[in-house]
Design a protein around this motif. Sequence first.
Motif, mmCIF file in Angstrom:
data_model
loop_
_atom_site.group_PDB
_atom_site.id
_atom_site.type_symbol
_atom_site.label_atom_id
_atom_site.label_comp_id
_atom_site.label_asym_id
_atom_site.label_seq_id
_atom_site.Cartn_x
_atom_site.Cartn_y
_atom_site.Cartn_z
ATOM 1 N N GLN A 45 -10.653 -16.024 6.503
ATOM 2 C CA GLN A 45 -10.489 -16.372 5.095
ATOM 3 C C GLN A 45 -9.318 -15.598 4.510
ATOM 4 O OE1 GLN A 45 -14.281 -15.549 3.321
ATOM 5 N NE2 GLN A 45 -13.881 -13.383 3.076
ATOM 6 N N PHE A 46 -8.572 -16.272 3.645
ATOM 7 C CA PHE A 46 -7.400 -15.709 2.995
ATOM 8 C C PHE A 46 -7.454 -16.050 1.518
ATOM 9 C CE2 PHE A 46 -5.927 -16.555 7.315
ATOM 10 C CZ PHE A 46 -5.281 -15.374 7.651
ATOM 11 N N VAL A 47 -6.519 -15.475 0.785
ATOM 12 C CA VAL A 47 -6.312 -15.850 -0.603
ATOM 13 C C VAL A 47 -4.803 -15.949 -0.813
ATOM 14 C CG1 VAL A 47 -6.391 -13.478 -1.495
ATOM 15 C CG2 VAL A 47 -7.007 -15.365 -2.980
ATOM 16 N N ALA A 48 -4.389 -16.971 -1.549
ATOM 17 C CA ALA A 48 -2.971 -17.171 -1.866
ATOM 18 C C ALA A 48 -2.768 -16.894 -3.350
ATOM 19 C CB ALA A 48 -2.546 -18.597 -1.533
ATOM 20 N N PRO A 49 -1.672 -16.233 -3.705
ATOM 21 C CA PRO A 49 -1.414 -15.963 -5.130
ATOM 22 C C PRO A 49 -1.309 -17.251 -5.941
ATOM 23 C CG PRO A 49 0.055 -14.668 -3.738
ATOM 24 C CD PRO A 49 -0.649 -15.643 -2.832
ATOM 25 N N MET A 50 -1.913 -17.263 -7.106
ATOM 26 C CA MET A 50 -1.908 -18.450 -7.966
ATOM 27 C C MET A 50 -0.490 -18.901 -8.303
ATOM 28 S SD MET A 50 -4.915 -19.634 -8.653
ATOM 29 C CE MET A 50 -4.601 -20.590 -10.110
ATOM 30 N N GLY A 51 0.413 -17.969 -8.514
ATOM 31 C CA GLY A 51 1.769 -18.304 -8.904
ATOM 32 C C GLY A 51 2.561 -19.020 -7.824
ATOM 33 N N GLU A 52 2.095 -18.968 -6.584
ATOM 34 C CA GLU A 52 2.807 -19.617 -5.488
ATOM 35 C C GLU A 52 2.359 -21.064 -5.265
ATOM 36 O OE1 GLU A 52 3.637 -15.683 -2.729
ATOM 37 O OE2 GLU A 52 2.592 -17.386 -1.863
ATOM 38 N N ILE A 53 1.214 -21.427 -5.759
ATOM 39 C CA ILE A 53 0.645 -22.752 -5.494
ATOM 40 C C ILE A 53 1.004 -23.701 -6.636
ATOM 41 C CG2 ILE A 53 -1.455 -24.057 -5.023
ATOM 42 C CD1 ILE A 53 -1.020 -21.873 -2.976
ATOM 43 N N ALA A 107 0.236 -27.114 -1.960
ATOM 44 C CA ALA A 107 1.631 -27.513 -2.142
ATOM 45 C C ALA A 107 2.395 -26.381 -2.801
ATOM 46 C CB ALA A 107 1.711 -28.763 -3.001
ATOM 47 N N ILE A 108 3.585 -26.108 -2.275
ATOM 48 C CA ILE A 108 4.461 -25.135 -2.918
ATOM 49 C C ILE A 108 5.793 -25.817 -3.201
ATOM 50 C CG2 ILE A 108 3.339 -23.179 -1.777
ATOM 51 C CD1 ILE A 108 6.037 -22.861 -0.275
ATOM 52 N N GLU A 109 6.425 -25.317 -4.222
ATOM 53 C CA GLU A 109 7.678 -25.886 -4.672
ATOM 54 C C GLU A 109 8.668 -24.746 -4.851
ATOM 55 O OE1 GLU A 109 8.474 -29.156 -8.111
ATOM 56 O OE2 GLU A 109 6.527 -28.215 -8.032
ATOM 57 N N ASN A 110 9.836 -24.894 -4.249
ATOM 58 C CA ASN A 110 10.906 -23.945 -4.537
ATOM 59 C C ASN A 110 12.172 -24.742 -4.805
ATOM 60 O OD1 ASN A 110 12.076 -24.554 -2.019
ATOM 61 N ND2 ASN A 110 11.084 -22.832 -1.014
ATOM 62 N N ASP A 111 13.282 -24.061 -4.959
ATOM 63 C CA ASP A 111 14.528 -24.746 -5.323
ATOM 64 C C ASP A 111 14.922 -25.818 -4.319
ATOM 65 O OD1 ASP A 111 14.653 -23.088 -7.486
ATOM 66 O OD2 ASP A 111 15.901 -21.602 -6.486
ATOM 67 N N GLU A 112 14.622 -25.586 -3.054
ATOM 68 C CA GLU A 112 15.111 -26.470 -2.005
ATOM 69 C C GLU A 112 14.075 -27.437 -1.449
ATOM 70 O OE1 GLU A 112 16.613 -23.831 0.943
ATOM 71 O OE2 GLU A 112 17.914 -22.811 -0.473
ATOM 72 N N ALA A 113 12.799 -27.107 -1.551
ATOM 73 C CA ALA A 113 11.817 -27.913 -0.828
ATOM 74 C C ALA A 113 10.519 -28.077 -1.606
ATOM 75 C CB ALA A 113 11.517 -27.254 0.512
ATOM 76 N N SER A 164 4.929 -18.378 0.002
ATOM 77 C CA SER A 164 6.371 -18.302 -0.262
ATOM 78 C C SER A 164 7.078 -17.600 0.888
ATOM 79 C CB SER A 164 6.644 -17.553 -1.563
ATOM 80 O OG SER A 164 6.159 -18.277 -2.658
ATOM 81 N N ALA A 165 6.473 -16.521 1.401
ATOM 82 C CA ALA A 165 7.059 -15.821 2.557
ATOM 83 C C ALA A 165 7.040 -16.734 3.776
ATOM 84 C CB ALA A 165 6.297 -14.530 2.836
#
Length: 177
Positions: A45-53, A107-113, A164-165
């Motif tokens: 089990q993991f947790v992902a930061p809210m700001g990345e999703i 789903a993650i969104e960055n400048d390129e993808a 993000s990493a």
Amino acid sequence: MSEATPFALLLAIAERSQALSLQLPAKENAQTHWNGLGFSLLGQQFVAPMGEIAELMRVPTATRLPGVKHFVNGIANVRGRLMAILDLAIYFGAPSGVPFPQRRIFAIENDEAYLGFIVDESLGMQHFPQEAFMDEIEVADMFKPYVKGGYQVGGNSWPILSLSALAADENLEQLAQ
């Protein structure tokens, strides 16, 4: 006997309410929490930061692409945008044992993808007291480059896996073979 005015009655009620009210806790006693989205992947089990999703969704129908890496599930049209769908279990070296309809996409969104990472299961929003944070937390070696600390709460370990990493990993820069 004189009758009290409505204003006098309201004033008396307000004074009694203030006299019987409880004090709010002092601000320094308030506990701050860190929030993330919990998920499971390959039995961990993991947790992902809210700001990345950007979004949590069911796995959409994807179009398979020829000549891509083995962990690329395909590409999907999500509300008019093309999303590359990547299977994290396969990326980390093992097929998932969870039935496909039960799996979810972060789903993650960055400048390129616009990327969709398939995880085994969404475990919902998780809240952790700030003081439970640990810089070092036990995870398998394959996850270590993407884990940024974690939380130990109630005997459960919750490593923070940074998507993000993961998206910045050089293995994901070029999805073609």
